[in-house]
Scaffold this active site. Structure first.
Site, short mmCIF file in Angstrom:
data_model
loop_
_atom_site.label_atom_id
_atom_site.label_comp_id
_atom_site.label_asym_id
_atom_site.label_seq_id
_atom_site.Cartn_x
_atom_site.Cartn_y
_atom_site.Cartn_z
N GLY A 12 0.81 -1.21 0.00
CA GLY A 12 0.00 0.00 0.00
C GLY A 12 0.85 1.26 0.00
N ASP A 13 0.19 2.41 -0.07
CA ASP A 13 0.84 3.72 -0.03
C ASP A 13 1.77 3.95 -1.22
OD1 ASP A 13 -0.27 4.09 2.64
OD2 ASP A 13 1.30 2.73 3.32
N GLY A 15 1.07 5.38 -4.09
CA GLY A 15 0.80 6.59 -4.87
C GLY A 15 -0.29 6.39 -5.91
N LYS A 16 -1.23 5.48 -5.61
CA LYS A 16 -2.29 5.16 -6.58
C LYS A 16 -3.18 6.36 -6.87
CE LYS A 16 -3.54 1.83 -3.82
NZ LYS A 16 -2.37 1.85 -2.91
N ALA A 39 -8.10 3.38 3.51
CA ALA A 39 -7.35 3.86 2.35
C ALA A 39 -7.06 5.35 2.51
CB ALA A 39 -8.14 3.62 1.07
N GLY A 40 -5.94 5.78 1.97
CA GLY A 40 -5.61 7.20 1.94
C GLY A 40 -4.97 7.52 0.61
N HIS A 41 -5.79 7.92 -0.36
CA HIS A 41 -5.28 8.21 -1.70
C HIS A 41 -5.00 9.70 -1.80
CE1 HIS A 41 -7.07 4.29 -3.58
NE2 HIS A 41 -6.24 4.09 -2.59
N THR A 129 -5.79 -0.29 11.39
CA THR A 129 -6.05 1.16 11.42
C THR A 129 -7.20 1.51 12.36
OG1 THR A 129 -7.52 0.97 9.52
CG2 THR A 129 -5.21 1.52 9.08
N GLN A 223 -5.11 -0.10 -0.78
CA GLN A 223 -4.05 -0.89 -0.16
C GLN A 223 -3.10 -1.45 -1.23
OE1 GLN A 223 -7.53 -1.76 1.17
NE2 GLN A 223 -7.08 0.05 2.34
N LYS A 330 7.80 8.06 -6.74
CA LYS A 330 8.69 8.62 -5.72
C LYS A 330 10.18 8.34 -5.99
CE LYS A 330 6.87 9.33 -1.64
NZ LYS A 330 6.20 9.24 -0.31
#
Length: 423
Positions: A12-13, A15-16, A39-41, A129, A223, A330
């Site tokens: 996950g994380d 950069g989707k 999720a954190g997009h 989470t 994710q 990144k």
């Protein structure tokens, strides 16, 4: 026309959100197919950072229909807050977003159960989470969950209280307090009222109709593949199918409709929470990655574990997803390294080496085997053409392509839309 799928290949994380936002102008529909508010997009444009938890990442493009599919677990409170936070952008949610009536609802007691289960594990905790995701999927599989369509039923509150009583008996077993429940329920029912004003439909018909009519559809995963409930580093995984096959069950489409599978990965590795991470760094290099990459969870704020890229793990994700194109994110985080390491194989406890990733809940007896390349050790600011990249960065990309046997079509060198370089 085929439906393309975009998903993360690590933990996950990756950069989707940025990639979906970047690709969105080429699509007429973006559909989330699994996961929930864990999720954190993150999207960044015009100098503003946006973090989406449940809303699909195409929402900022006015001509795109956004779908929240049946495979998603929805927190009405979080979604209401997300929509309110976006009001200043004049988004017409009833026009540009539809929610599946078959999506499962996260109740206040699901969050309490999540905390109770995690607390009971002690030192063996998963690293949840605490958003209620796992308990909600448990109820879904146990065939007792409430779904979005139930909100429209006149006996919704009766159904709600029946399920809550079931949850209370479990919470009593764990001796977990209910003092927060009344306040959580007040917010929940206020959000349910708001929810009824949204467009709640059988989204599988809309997605299939779009595909049949020749519209371009992009399925968006949350994710990462190494957190898949079946194929991830079990039991340190999420509670849904995060791979390409999950797009079929999470949206109600046939496998034959899938076209391109875009695999997103970082130029290095990160992980949040517990679980195996063979290339994790505990030294200054790992701290530099964390600092330069701002590696703190966009949902939880937790510091992410950092390490070098893991090719056995990437090959595994590529295999189980049928990835056709790779996007590397990144790359700029590695700007300050004179040398860059790449894990190409694992050395096992018996002395043998393998490039097959089959991690479960431990890395015991597994030692990463590294290749070392020269770093580019310079800023990538202002570069807008792949051919203008430093030779060392192009060598890094070429090495990865040769090992992974899938083309890397995009390299991201910063958070903004404009810092996305096509190859």
């Amino acid at each position: 026309m085929k439906m393309d799928v975009l998903l993360g290949l690590q933990w996950g994380d990756e950069g989707k959100g940025k990639v979906v936002d970047y690709l969105a102008p080429s699509y007429e529909m973006v559909a989330r197919f699994q996961g929930g508010p864990n999720a954190g997009h993150t999207l960044e444009f015009d100098g503003i950072k946006h973090v989406l938890h449940q809303i699909p990442s195409g929402i900022f493009r006015g001509n795109i229909q956004n779908i929240i599919g049946n495979g998603v677990v929805l927190d009405p409170v979080v979604l209401r807050k997300e929509i309110k936070n976006l009001e200043k952008f004049n988004i017409d949610f009833n026009k540009n977003m539809a929610i599946s009536k078959k999506a499962t609802i996260i109740l206040p007691t699901h969050k309490l159960l999540d905390a109770a289960y995690e607390k009971s594990k002690g030192d063996k905790k998963i690293g949840s989470t605490l958003k209620g995701i796992g308990p909600t999927y448990q109820d879904k599989i146990g065939r007792v969950a409430l779904r979005v369509g139930d909100m429209l039923s006149p006996d919704f509150k009766d159904k709600y209280h029946d399920l809550v009583e079931r949850h209370k008996s479990i919470l009593n077993y764990y001796d977990f307090g209910l003092q927060d429940l009344a306040a959580l329920e007040a917010d929940f029912f206020e959000a349910v009222t708001f929810f009824k004003s949204l467009r709640l439909v059988e989204t599988e018909f809309e997605v299939n109709a779009a595909i049949k009519s020749g519209k371009k559809v992009l399925a968006e995963g949350a994710q990462g593949s190494l957190l898949d409930v079946d194929f991830g580093s079990y039991p340190f995984v999420t509670s849904s199918s995060t791979m390409a096959a999950g797009a079929c069950t999470g949206l109600g489409v046939a496998p034959s409709t899938i076209g391109e599978v875009f695999g997103i990965f970082k130029a290095y590795c990160t992980r949040v929470g517990s679980g195996p991470f063979p290339t994790e760094l505990f030294d200054a290099d790992g701290e530099q990655m964390r600092k330069d990459g701002n590696e703190f969870g966009s949902t939880t704020g937790r510091a992410r574990r950092c390490g070098w890229i893991d090719l056995p793990a990437l090959k595994y994700s590529i295999m189980i997803n049928g990835v056709t194109q790779l996007f590397m994110m990144k790359a700029d985080v590695l700007n300050g390294f004179e040398e860059i390491k790449i894990c190409t194989e694992y050395k096992l406890g018996d002395g043998n080496q393998t490039d097959q990733q089959y991690l479960n809940g431990t890395t015991e007896g597994i030692e990463p085997v590294y290749e070392t390349l020269k770093g580019w050790n310079c800023s990538l600011d202002g570069i807008d053409d792949y051919e203008k990249f430093p030779d060392e960065l192009k060598a890094y990309v070429s090495f990865l392509e040769k090992e992974l046997e899938v083309p890397i079509k995009m390299v991201s060198v910063g958070p903004d839309r404009k810092q996305t370089i096509l190859k």
